[in-house]
Design a protein around this motif. Structure first.
Motif, PDB file in Angstrom:
ATOM      1  N   UNK A 133       8.353  13.988  -4.666  1.00  0.00           N
ATOM      2  CA  UNK A 133       8.984  14.464  -5.838  1.00  0.00           C
ATOM      3  C   UNK A 133      10.084  13.365  -6.314  1.00  0.00           C
ATOM      4  N   UNK A 134      10.751  12.846  -5.268  1.00  0.00           N
ATOM      5  CA  UNK A 134      12.003  12.094  -5.363  1.00  0.00           C
ATOM      6  C   UNK A 134      11.583  10.678  -5.409  1.00  0.00           C
ATOM      7  N   UNK A 135      10.203  10.341  -5.098  1.00  0.00           N
ATOM      8  CA  UNK A 135       9.855   8.830  -5.286  1.00  0.00           C
ATOM      9  C   UNK A 135       8.735   8.479  -4.029  1.00  0.00           C
ATOM     10  N   UNK A 136       8.489   7.088  -3.878  1.00  0.00           N
ATOM     11  CA  UNK A 136       7.238   6.579  -3.334  1.00  0.00           C
ATOM     12  C   UNK A 136       7.595   5.630  -2.192  1.00  0.00           C
ATOM     13  N   UNK A 137       6.998   5.978  -1.134  1.00  0.00           N
ATOM     14  CA  UNK A 137       7.338   4.965  -0.036  1.00  0.00           C
ATOM     15  C   UNK A 137       6.205   4.039   0.029  1.00  0.00           C
ATOM     16  N   UNK A 138       6.237   2.627   0.151  1.00  0.00           N
ATOM     17  CA  UNK A 138       5.186   1.517   0.120  1.00  0.00           C
ATOM     18  C   UNK A 138       5.207   0.759   1.605  1.00  0.00           C
ATOM     19  N   UNK A 139       4.150   0.702   2.236  1.00  0.00           N
ATOM     20  CA  UNK A 139       4.242  -0.431   3.193  1.00  0.00           C
ATOM     21  C   UNK A 139       3.952  -1.682   2.310  1.00  0.00           C
ATOM     22  N   UNK A 140       4.985  -2.713   2.381  1.00  0.00           N
ATOM     23  CA  UNK A 140       5.140  -4.125   2.072  1.00  0.00           C
ATOM     24  C   UNK A 140       4.469  -4.985   2.775  1.00  0.00           C
ATOM     25  N   UNK A 184       0.751  -1.126   0.065  1.00  0.00           N
ATOM     26  CA  UNK A 184       0.092  -0.008  -0.171  1.00  0.00           C
ATOM     27  C   UNK A 184       0.772   1.214  -0.047  1.00  0.00           C
ATOM     28  N   UNK A 185       0.438   2.141  -0.932  1.00  0.00           N
ATOM     29  CA  UNK A 185       1.488   3.324  -1.007  1.00  0.00           C
ATOM     30  C   UNK A 185       1.259   4.259   0.419  1.00  0.00           C
ATOM     31  N   UNK A 186       2.269   4.579   0.903  1.00  0.00           N
ATOM     32  CA  UNK A 186       2.357   5.289   2.048  1.00  0.00           C
ATOM     33  C   UNK A 186       2.509   6.867   1.860  1.00  0.00           C
ATOM     34  N   UNK A 187       3.555   7.229   1.012  1.00  0.00           N
ATOM     35  CA  UNK A 187       3.919   8.527   1.005  1.00  0.00           C
ATOM     36  C   UNK A 187       4.023   8.635  -0.241  1.00  0.00           C
TER      37      UNK A 187
END
Length: 273
Positions: A122-129, A116-119
């Motif tokens: 502009x530099x990329x995307x953090x994901x809860x795996x 699930x996408x967390x944040x």
């Protein structure tokens, strides 16, 4: 579908980040902000000396590693490699959270995971795996790994709270992070464009940079035309000659599937159309 063979330079970097062997070491002192250790081995053998650089000591904030370690303490650390002097360097942070390390080691390159996408930044995307330890966010997608096509911002592709499926590029125990790719699960549009070398096309300019322009050649296919191909006259920037959105006639000179790039040449004369 996985992307084509990776750039050898990128693959070399990835190989350096694969987890190393875990060794039990005893803290013997400090050298500045580095932790000096000796490997714990069989009785009677001369113990090998090693070093844990400050940035490999812990994922926690600290002023000095002595806040976390004391002389005589035994800890587990991951081998990083040997420096020029032959001394073994290790990472304690790679073994700091056993549950995190175990989770990351289960994620081999090429594995398809959900999360699930967390944040979105502009530099990329953090994901809860899915399956990661509670309280942590382990997934990250770099901007180039979001989509094959041109995007202005990661929010063009995903949004916070969105469920996604991605391919594992590498899981790094030292950073506590798994690098993911969305586009690896999509067909590379260049594979169907590779037979276009030599063709002359008239297409819109989508981005102007100081050394050239990017041209939208087909859906999710962008080519680059160097400033030197635009004119023989001395100019400082391409925007003295062309505007974003205007059509330009170009020749497809090269389609590089490995580096995923298209090199363009001028066609029908240089300059404005």
């Amino acid at each position: 579908m996985s992307e084509p063979a990776r750039d050898p330079r990128m693959q070399s970097l990835i190989n350096q980040l694969w987890p190393g062997a875990v060794r039990t070491v005893k803290v013997t002192g400090f050298d500045g902000a580095d932790v000096l250790v000796q490997l714990v081995g069989p009785e009677g053998e001369e113990p090998e000396i090693g070093r844990i650089p400050r940035h490999e000591a812990s994922m926690r904030r600290m002023e000095h590693p002595s806040e976390l370690f004391e002389v005589g303490q035994e800890i587990d650390a991951e081998e990083i490699g040997r420096w020029r002097d032959g001394q073994l360097h290790l990472s304690a942070r790679a073994c700091e959270i056993p549950a995190l390390r175990s989770f990351l080691l289960s994620l081999e390159g090429g594995k398809v995971i959900a999360g699930t996408v967390s944040e979105v930044h502009n530099f990329g995307v953090f994901v809860h795996v899915d399956g990661e330890p509670d309280g942590l966010c382990t997934g990250f997608i770099r901007v180039p790994d979001l989509a094959w096509g041109w995007i202005d911002h990661p929010s063009d592709v995903v949004e916070a709270g969105q469920r996604i499926t991605a391919e594992v590029i590498i899981a790094e125990t030292r950073s506590g992070q798994v690098t993911l790719s969305l586009k690896a699960l999509q067909e590379d549009p260049l594979t169907r464009f590779a037979d276009q070398v030599g063709r002359v096309l008239t297409r819109p300019i989508i981005k102007i940079v100081p050394f050239g322009v990017f041209v939208q050649l087909a859906p999710n296919v962008v080519g680059f035309l160097h400033l030197s191909e635009l004119t023989d006259e001395p100019v400082e920037t391409p925007d003295q000659l062309v505007d974003e959105g205007e059509p330009i006639t170009v020749r497809v000179d090269e389609v590089d599937l490995q580096r995923h790039r298209v090199r363009l040449g001028a066609a029908g004369g240089a300059g404005r159309i």
